[in-house]
Design an enzyme around this catalytic site. Structure first.
Site, PDB file in Angstrom:
ATOM      1  N   LYS A  35      23.675 -24.446   1.411  1.00  0.00           N
ATOM      2  CA  LYS A  35      22.379 -25.116   1.518  1.00  0.00           C
ATOM      3  C   LYS A  35      21.596 -24.569   2.710  1.00  0.00           C
ATOM      4  O   LYS A  35      22.165 -24.100   3.681  1.00  0.00           O
ATOM      5  CB  LYS A  35      22.582 -26.626   1.677  1.00  0.00           C
ATOM      6  CG  LYS A  35      23.281 -27.298   0.500  1.00  0.00           C
ATOM      7  CD  LYS A  35      23.305 -28.808   0.657  1.00  0.00           C
ATOM      8  CE  LYS A  35      24.108 -29.239   1.873  1.00  0.00           C
ATOM      9  NZ  LYS A  35      24.143 -30.718   2.011  1.00  0.00           N
ATOM     10  N   TYR A 254       2.197 -25.556  29.587  1.00  0.00           N
ATOM     11  CA  TYR A 254       1.302 -26.619  29.133  1.00  0.00           C
ATOM     12  C   TYR A 254       1.543 -27.921  29.894  1.00  0.00           C
ATOM     13  O   TYR A 254       2.683 -28.294  30.177  1.00  0.00           O
ATOM     14  CB  TYR A 254       1.511 -26.882  27.641  1.00  0.00           C
ATOM     15  CG  TYR A 254       0.909 -25.845  26.729  1.00  0.00           C
ATOM     16  CD1 TYR A 254      -0.458 -25.625  26.689  1.00  0.00           C
ATOM     17  CD2 TYR A 254       1.719 -25.098  25.881  1.00  0.00           C
ATOM     18  CE1 TYR A 254      -1.007 -24.680  25.832  1.00  0.00           C
ATOM     19  CE2 TYR A 254       1.186 -24.148  25.022  1.00  0.00           C
ATOM     20  CZ  TYR A 254      -0.188 -23.949  25.009  1.00  0.00           C
ATOM     21  OH  TYR A 254      -0.736 -23.010  24.161  1.00  0.00           O
ATOM     22  N   CYS A 300       6.678 -23.392  24.253  1.00  0.00           N
ATOM     23  CA  CYS A 300       5.454 -23.165  23.471  1.00  0.00           C
ATOM     24  C   CYS A 300       5.819 -22.849  22.013  1.00  0.00           C
ATOM     25  O   CYS A 300       6.983 -22.766  21.651  1.00  0.00           O
ATOM     26  CB  CYS A 300       4.657 -22.013  24.067  1.00  0.00           C
ATOM     27  SG  CYS A 300       4.391 -22.108  25.841  1.00  0.00           S
ATOM     28  N   MET A 301       4.800 -22.671  21.190  1.00  0.00           N
ATOM     29  CA  MET A 301       5.044 -22.363  19.785  1.00  0.00           C
ATOM     30  C   MET A 301       5.803 -21.063  19.618  1.00  0.00           C
ATOM     31  O   MET A 301       6.717 -20.961  18.790  1.00  0.00           O
ATOM     32  CB  MET A 301       3.711 -22.286  19.019  1.00  0.00           C
ATOM     33  CG  MET A 301       3.879 -22.029  17.537  1.00  0.00           C
ATOM     34  SD  MET A 301       2.300 -21.851  16.668  1.00  0.00           S
ATOM     35  CE  MET A 301       1.643 -23.505  16.824  1.00  0.00           C
ATOM     36  N   ASP A 302       5.442 -20.040  20.399  1.00  0.00           N
ATOM     37  CA  ASP A 302       5.983 -18.697  20.215  1.00  0.00           C
ATOM     38  C   ASP A 302       6.751 -18.172  21.417  1.00  0.00           C
ATOM     39  O   ASP A 302       7.372 -17.112  21.333  1.00  0.00           O
ATOM     40  CB  ASP A 302       4.849 -17.706  19.922  1.00  0.00           C
ATOM     41  CG  ASP A 302       3.870 -18.240  18.905  1.00  0.00           C
ATOM     42  OD1 ASP A 302       4.309 -18.540  17.783  1.00  0.00           O
ATOM     43  OD2 ASP A 302       2.678 -18.382  19.238  1.00  0.00           O
TER      44      ASP A 302
END
Length: 372
Positions: A35, A254, A300-302
């Site tokens: 899965k 951030y 962060c996102m990346d």
């Protein structure tokens, strides 16, 4: 090929090693559970390794996952453990994919959509206490067998799923086992396969009724219960430093969530929450050049930032999941389970496949690239 210095290494030899140990642990046939892209390890290469290691079949969660394997050239038996839409049954028949009976209503809809189920293999799911999917009443199991046979299908297997196999107390397992045993005894049908054990039960609660076991997490080298088996984790995750700078008593990231208390060295890594490296990793430590380095500021996102003990060059590798940073420890730190950590690793992360001690492929789904 890949163009960002973050990748996962998948060791198929470790998977083969783990399966050999599990086969010695139990005399039963093994069903390899694949899965969620084989728990993040890559479905095709895990399936290939599993069958070469003697598994009787593989299991996936959905028709999409089954078709993914078929499109990659995997032709052995695939069992869908979850729901498949009744109107999609002809595709399962065409692709020789086995399906699970998840409810009486579902099976009624299947035969209404497709009256000829010739050559379609069914495994009947029995709900013995999980209360997720499956048949609870013996009369429903009887009727399911009759309906399948009346429409030329093959009721090959029957199975259940333990809800608390990873608990020290096996009271719930005992209750579910005896419920399952009563239903099978009442059926008086010669099922080819009967399976109930997952990895946790396989390692800590072997029943005397079934002849197959579903191995998931343990196959990938992680034990969900205390075990003396020398399981080898099959997945490692690495990234590399892309930027290094000296800062004074400044904020990082951030929300100015981190402030240096003194002059320090901050490095940036090309991995973030879009890759499955969650924001909750802030404050955890990674391993780099024989040193532990702290993730500082918000992930962060990346990308994410780490604090270095001394200046290191761009390109220096960083271990995120490895023998120094086991996924079990990451799961403990993040108050979750290893399953979740592995399954959320994004397809942005290329998988380097190692098979018979050689790199045989780099899987980069973002580039639709599966070339060595």
């Amino acid at each position: 090929m890949y163009y960002r210095d973050t990748y996962a290494k998948i060791d198929c030899d470790a998977i083969a090693h783990n399966l050999s140990l599990l086969k010695k642990q139990s005399s039963k046939a093994l069903i390899a559970v694949l899965k969620a892209n084989a728990y993040g390890h890559n479905d095709y290469w895990t399936a290939k390794t599993a069958m070469e290691s003697g598994c009787c079949m593989v299991a996936v969660s959905s028709l999409d996952e089954a078709l993914s394997l078929r499109k990659q050239g995997f032709y052995d038996q695939i069992l869908i453990l979850g729901h498949i839409r009744p109107q999609d049954i002809p595709i399962a028949i065409e692709q020789h994919v086995s399906v699970s009976v998840i409810s009486a209503e579902w099976l009624n809809q299947v035969v209404a959509c497709c009256s000829d189920l010739r050559k379609l293999i069914f495994h009947i799911k029995v709900d013995t206490g999980m209360n997720r999917i499956g048949l609870k009443k013996i009369e429903d199991v009887h009727r399911a067998i009759d309906l399948i046979l009346d429409h030329n299908g093959i009721p090959e297997g029957i199975f259940t799923h333990y809800a608390c196999a990873d608990s020290e107390s096996k009271e719930m397992c005992e209750q579910q086992f005896y419920t399952f045993k009563e239903i099978i005894s009442a059926c008086k049908y010669p099922f080819k396969w009967m399976h109930a054990e997952n990895s946790a039960a396989l390692l800590s609660y072997e029943d005397t009724l079934t002849n197959a076991a579903r191995c998931g997490l343990a196959m990938y080298g992680i034990s969900p219960v205390k075990s003396d088996l020398d399981l080898h984790p099959a997945l490692s995750l690495f990234t590399h430093i892309t930027c290094v700078k000296r800062i004074k008593k400044e904020y990082v990231g951030y929300g100015a969530a981190f402030q240096a208390k003194e002059d320090c060295i901050i490095a940036t890594l090309p991995i973030g929450y879009a890759d499955g490296f969650l924001r909750t990793n802030q404050g955890r430590f990674l391993y780099c050049s024989h040193e532990w380095i702290e993730v500082v500021g918000r992930v962060c996102m990346d990308q994410c930032m780490v604090k270095l003990p001394y200046m290191l060059p761009v390109g220096t590798p960083v271990e995120i999941i490895s023998k120094h940073c086991p996924v079990t420890q990451m799961a403990k730190d993040l108050n979750t389970i290893p399953y979740e950590i592995l399954c959320i690793l994004s397809d942005r992360i290329p998988r380097k496949i190692y098979y018979h001690q050689q790199e045989v492929a780099i899987i980069n789904n973002r580039l639709h690239d599966q070339n060595p």
